[in-house]
Scaffold this motif. Structure first.
Motif, PDB file in Angstrom:
ATOM      1  N   MET A 124       0.805  -1.216   0.000  1.00  0.00           N
ATOM      2  CA  MET A 124       0.000   0.000   0.000  1.00  0.00           C
ATOM      3  C   MET A 124       0.843   1.272   0.000  1.00  0.00           C
ATOM      4  O   MET A 124       0.310   2.369  -0.112  1.00  0.00           O
ATOM      5  CB  MET A 124      -0.915   0.013   1.233  1.00  0.00           C
ATOM      6  CG  MET A 124      -1.809  -1.206   1.350  1.00  0.00           C
ATOM      7  SD  MET A 124      -3.041  -1.310   0.025  1.00  0.00           S
ATOM      8  CE  MET A 124      -4.094   0.091   0.459  1.00  0.00           C
ATOM      9  N   LEU A 146      -1.059  -4.850   2.953  1.00  0.00           N
ATOM     10  CA  LEU A 146      -2.353  -5.483   3.176  1.00  0.00           C
ATOM     11  C   LEU A 146      -2.235  -6.973   2.899  1.00  0.00           C
ATOM     12  O   LEU A 146      -1.716  -7.383   1.852  1.00  0.00           O
ATOM     13  CB  LEU A 146      -3.403  -4.869   2.246  1.00  0.00           C
ATOM     14  CG  LEU A 146      -4.736  -5.618   2.124  1.00  0.00           C
ATOM     15  CD1 LEU A 146      -5.486  -5.630   3.452  1.00  0.00           C
ATOM     16  CD2 LEU A 146      -5.594  -5.005   1.019  1.00  0.00           C
ATOM     17  N   ASN A 191      -9.432  -7.415   6.481  1.00  0.00           N
ATOM     18  CA  ASN A 191      -8.153  -6.842   6.072  1.00  0.00           C
ATOM     19  C   ASN A 191      -7.158  -6.979   7.221  1.00  0.00           C
ATOM     20  O   ASN A 191      -7.438  -6.558   8.348  1.00  0.00           O
ATOM     21  CB  ASN A 191      -8.312  -5.365   5.713  1.00  0.00           C
ATOM     22  CG  ASN A 191      -9.120  -5.151   4.450  1.00  0.00           C
ATOM     23  OD1 ASN A 191      -9.135  -6.002   3.559  1.00  0.00           O
ATOM     24  ND2 ASN A 191      -9.810  -4.018   4.362  1.00  0.00           N
ATOM     25  N   TRP A 228      -3.474  -5.809   8.387  1.00  0.00           N
ATOM     26  CA  TRP A 228      -2.532  -4.733   8.044  1.00  0.00           C
ATOM     27  C   TRP A 228      -1.208  -4.948   8.749  1.00  0.00           C
ATOM     28  O   TRP A 228      -1.147  -5.049   9.976  1.00  0.00           O
ATOM     29  CB  TRP A 228      -3.122  -3.382   8.442  1.00  0.00           C
ATOM     30  CG  TRP A 228      -4.438  -3.090   7.782  1.00  0.00           C
ATOM     31  CD1 TRP A 228      -5.689  -3.180   8.341  1.00  0.00           C
ATOM     32  CD2 TRP A 228      -4.637  -2.664   6.436  1.00  0.00           C
ATOM     33  NE1 TRP A 228      -6.644  -2.842   7.435  1.00  0.00           N
ATOM     34  CE2 TRP A 228      -6.033  -2.520   6.243  1.00  0.00           C
ATOM     35  CE3 TRP A 228      -3.780  -2.399   5.359  1.00  0.00           C
ATOM     36  CZ2 TRP A 228      -6.579  -2.114   5.024  1.00  0.00           C
ATOM     37  CZ3 TRP A 228      -4.327  -1.999   4.159  1.00  0.00           C
ATOM     38  CH2 TRP A 228      -5.709  -1.858   3.997  1.00  0.00           C
ATOM     39  N   THR A 277      -3.303   8.807   9.123  1.00  0.00           N
ATOM     40  CA  THR A 277      -3.722   7.467   8.739  1.00  0.00           C
ATOM     41  C   THR A 277      -4.507   6.823   9.877  1.00  0.00           C
ATOM     42  O   THR A 277      -4.061   6.840  11.023  1.00  0.00           O
ATOM     43  CB  THR A 277      -2.491   6.590   8.415  1.00  0.00           C
ATOM     44  OG1 THR A 277      -1.792   7.155   7.307  1.00  0.00           O
ATOM     45  CG2 THR A 277      -2.898   5.160   8.082  1.00  0.00           C
ATOM     46  N   PHE A 325      -6.366   3.216  11.070  1.00  0.00           N
ATOM     47  CA  PHE A 325      -6.783   1.825  10.967  1.00  0.00           C
ATOM     48  C   PHE A 325      -8.044   1.693  11.815  1.00  0.00           C
ATOM     49  O   PHE A 325      -7.988   1.805  13.037  1.00  0.00           O
ATOM     50  CB  PHE A 325      -5.680   0.887  11.462  1.00  0.00           C
ATOM     51  CG  PHE A 325      -4.442   0.907  10.596  1.00  0.00           C
ATOM     52  CD1 PHE A 325      -4.386   0.166   9.427  1.00  0.00           C
ATOM     53  CD2 PHE A 325      -3.353   1.700  10.940  1.00  0.00           C
ATOM     54  CE1 PHE A 325      -3.250   0.189   8.619  1.00  0.00           C
ATOM     55  CE2 PHE A 325      -2.215   1.731  10.133  1.00  0.00           C
ATOM     56  CZ  PHE A 325      -2.170   0.977   8.965  1.00  0.00           C
ATOM     57  N   TYR A 351     -15.895   1.141   7.475  1.00  0.00           N
ATOM     58  CA  TYR A 351     -15.273   0.623   6.259  1.00  0.00           C
ATOM     59  C   TYR A 351     -16.238   0.944   5.125  1.00  0.00           C
ATOM     60  O   TYR A 351     -17.365   1.407   5.352  1.00  0.00           O
ATOM     61  CB  TYR A 351     -14.970  -0.879   6.361  1.00  0.00           C
ATOM     62  CG  TYR A 351     -16.132  -1.722   6.826  1.00  0.00           C
ATOM     63  CD1 TYR A 351     -17.072  -2.214   5.920  1.00  0.00           C
ATOM     64  CD2 TYR A 351     -16.304  -2.018   8.180  1.00  0.00           C
ATOM     65  CE1 TYR A 351     -18.148  -2.964   6.349  1.00  0.00           C
ATOM     66  CE2 TYR A 351     -17.377  -2.775   8.620  1.00  0.00           C
ATOM     67  CZ  TYR A 351     -18.302  -3.245   7.701  1.00  0.00           C
ATOM     68  OH  TYR A 351     -19.367  -3.991   8.136  1.00  0.00           O
ATOM     69  N   ILE A 390      -6.284   8.998   4.980  1.00  0.00           N
ATOM     70  CA  ILE A 390      -6.534   7.646   4.486  1.00  0.00           C
ATOM     71  C   ILE A 390      -7.077   6.785   5.620  1.00  0.00           C
ATOM     72  O   ILE A 390      -6.577   6.844   6.743  1.00  0.00           O
ATOM     73  CB  ILE A 390      -5.251   7.008   3.884  1.00  0.00           C
ATOM     74  CG1 ILE A 390      -5.544   5.666   3.255  1.00  0.00           C
ATOM     75  CG2 ILE A 390      -4.141   6.926   4.906  1.00  0.00           C
ATOM     76  CD1 ILE A 390      -6.286   5.721   1.960  1.00  0.00           C
ATOM     77  N   VAL A 391      -8.121   6.015   5.315  1.00  0.00           N
ATOM     78  CA  VAL A 391      -8.717   5.091   6.272  1.00  0.00           C
ATOM     79  C   VAL A 391      -8.516   3.674   5.743  1.00  0.00           C
ATOM     80  O   VAL A 391      -8.944   3.348   4.630  1.00  0.00           O
ATOM     81  CB  VAL A 391     -10.217   5.355   6.476  1.00  0.00           C
ATOM     82  CG1 VAL A 391     -10.807   4.351   7.475  1.00  0.00           C
ATOM     83  CG2 VAL A 391     -10.447   6.785   6.959  1.00  0.00           C
ATOM     84  N   HIS A 392      -7.857   2.845   6.541  1.00  0.00           N
ATOM     85  CA  HIS A 392      -7.679   1.431   6.232  1.00  0.00           C
ATOM     86  C   HIS A 392      -8.640   0.657   7.135  1.00  0.00           C
ATOM     87  O   HIS A 392      -8.394   0.493   8.335  1.00  0.00           O
ATOM     88  CB  HIS A 392      -6.245   0.981   6.486  1.00  0.00           C
ATOM     89  CG  HIS A 392      -5.222   1.684   5.637  1.00  0.00           C
ATOM     90  ND1 HIS A 392      -5.294   1.723   4.258  1.00  0.00           N
ATOM     91  CD2 HIS A 392      -4.091   2.372   5.979  1.00  0.00           C
ATOM     92  CE1 HIS A 392      -4.257   2.387   3.774  1.00  0.00           C
ATOM     93  NE2 HIS A 392      -3.514   2.790   4.792  1.00  0.00           N
ATOM     94  N   SER A 428      -9.562   0.665   0.981  1.00  0.00           N
ATOM     95  CA  SER A 428      -9.249   1.882   1.742  1.00  0.00           C
ATOM     96  C   SER A 428      -9.842   3.100   1.042  1.00  0.00           C
ATOM     97  O   SER A 428     -10.153   3.058  -0.153  1.00  0.00           O
ATOM     98  CB  SER A 428      -7.731   2.030   1.887  1.00  0.00           C
ATOM     99  OG  SER A 428      -7.177   0.906   2.548  1.00  0.00           O
TER     100      SER A 428
END
Length: 255
Positions: free
Chosen positions: A13, A19, A32, A34, A191, A193, A199, A229-231, A237
């Motif tokens: 990523m 990922l 997912n 990470w 960032t 998580f 999601y 950014i959202v994972h 994402s």
């Protein structure tokens, strides 16, 4: 059923993040996973179903100490947690992990009828669907699947920091999907998580331990977050604009 040549797939990523996902697992329980590289230690966010060894699958990625964080207790996120020496999760759910009695199944038929009914649209309605399309090895029994109980070596709460040396992730308590759902936010890179708190898919808020009022508060909090950014725990994402859209859609329905 066929035997899988490999169980985990990877996608780089950028920003030191990999990922991993279980390609032979139904999207409903394909979380997912990470992997985040740090200077002094590495981070693993969630551990999948545990059908086969995640520790072995990532052995080539790291030679450093590794912290495995569970964003919440649902089985698709904690199946391999027991494999790692440092196991972190929210203090609310950690006692349940030590004596794991949560629901877990690899067939839709294994879902309680009332739970299956609440998941209409996920392909579980008929009650006979398999949640894997391959076996990890010859002789594997879907009916024997269980999540291994394990104690958390550390309990996380709001405001704690997971320190990788050069990267620092603040712990957000994000209840609603489950009581001890948490996220990890790195302010320097903006960032997040987010686990299953948010999601890019239908948010589940009617599971046995979900709480819609708490979920609404969590979604309002996330909507205001300065994030790039959202994972998430499932699905692709996304950035802040999509975060706002997801939050607004949920609040229009529930808020």
């Amino acid at each position: 059923m066929k035997i899988a040549e490999r169980w985990f797939e990877r996608h780089e990523m950028g920003d030191g993040i990999t990922l991993l996902y279980e390609s032979h697992v139904h999207p409903f329980i394909r979380c997912n996973i990470w992997f985040v590289r740090g200077r002094d230690r590495d981070l693993l966010v969630d551990t999948g179903t545990g059908v086969t060894s995640l520790k072995d699958a990532i052995a080539d990625l790291t030679e450093k100490p590794l912290a495995a964080v569970a964003t919440h207790i649902h089985y698709d996120h904690v199946g391999s947690l027991h494999e790692f020496g440092t196991r972190l999760m929210h203090e609310v759910e950690a006692p349940r992990m030590a004596d794991y009695r949560e629901f877990a199944a690899l067939t839709a038929e294994g879902f309680p009828p009332e739970l299956r009914a609440s998941l209409s649209g996920y392909g579980l309605d008929g009650g006979k669907g398999l949640l894997v399309d391959a076996l990890p090895h010859e002789g594997y029994s879907l009916d024997s699947y269980r999540v291994t109980s394990t104690h958390a070596t550390g309990h996380l709460k709001e405001g704690d920091v997971v320190d990788l040396g050069d990267r620092h992730f603040s712990v957000f308590h994000l209840p609603g999907h489950s009581p001890g759902s948490l996220g990890l936010f790195e302010a320097a890179s903006k960032t997040l998580f987010s686990g299953d708190a948010i999601y890019d898919g239908p948010l589940l808020d009617e599971l046995p331990d979900s709480d819609i009022a708490s979920y609404c508060r969590t979604i309002r909090r996330l909507r205001d977050l300065d994030v790039d950014i959202v994972h998430g725990g499932h699905d692709p994402s996304f950035g802040r604009a999509r975060l706002v859209e997801i939050c607004d859609a949920y609040l229009a329905r529930r808020g």
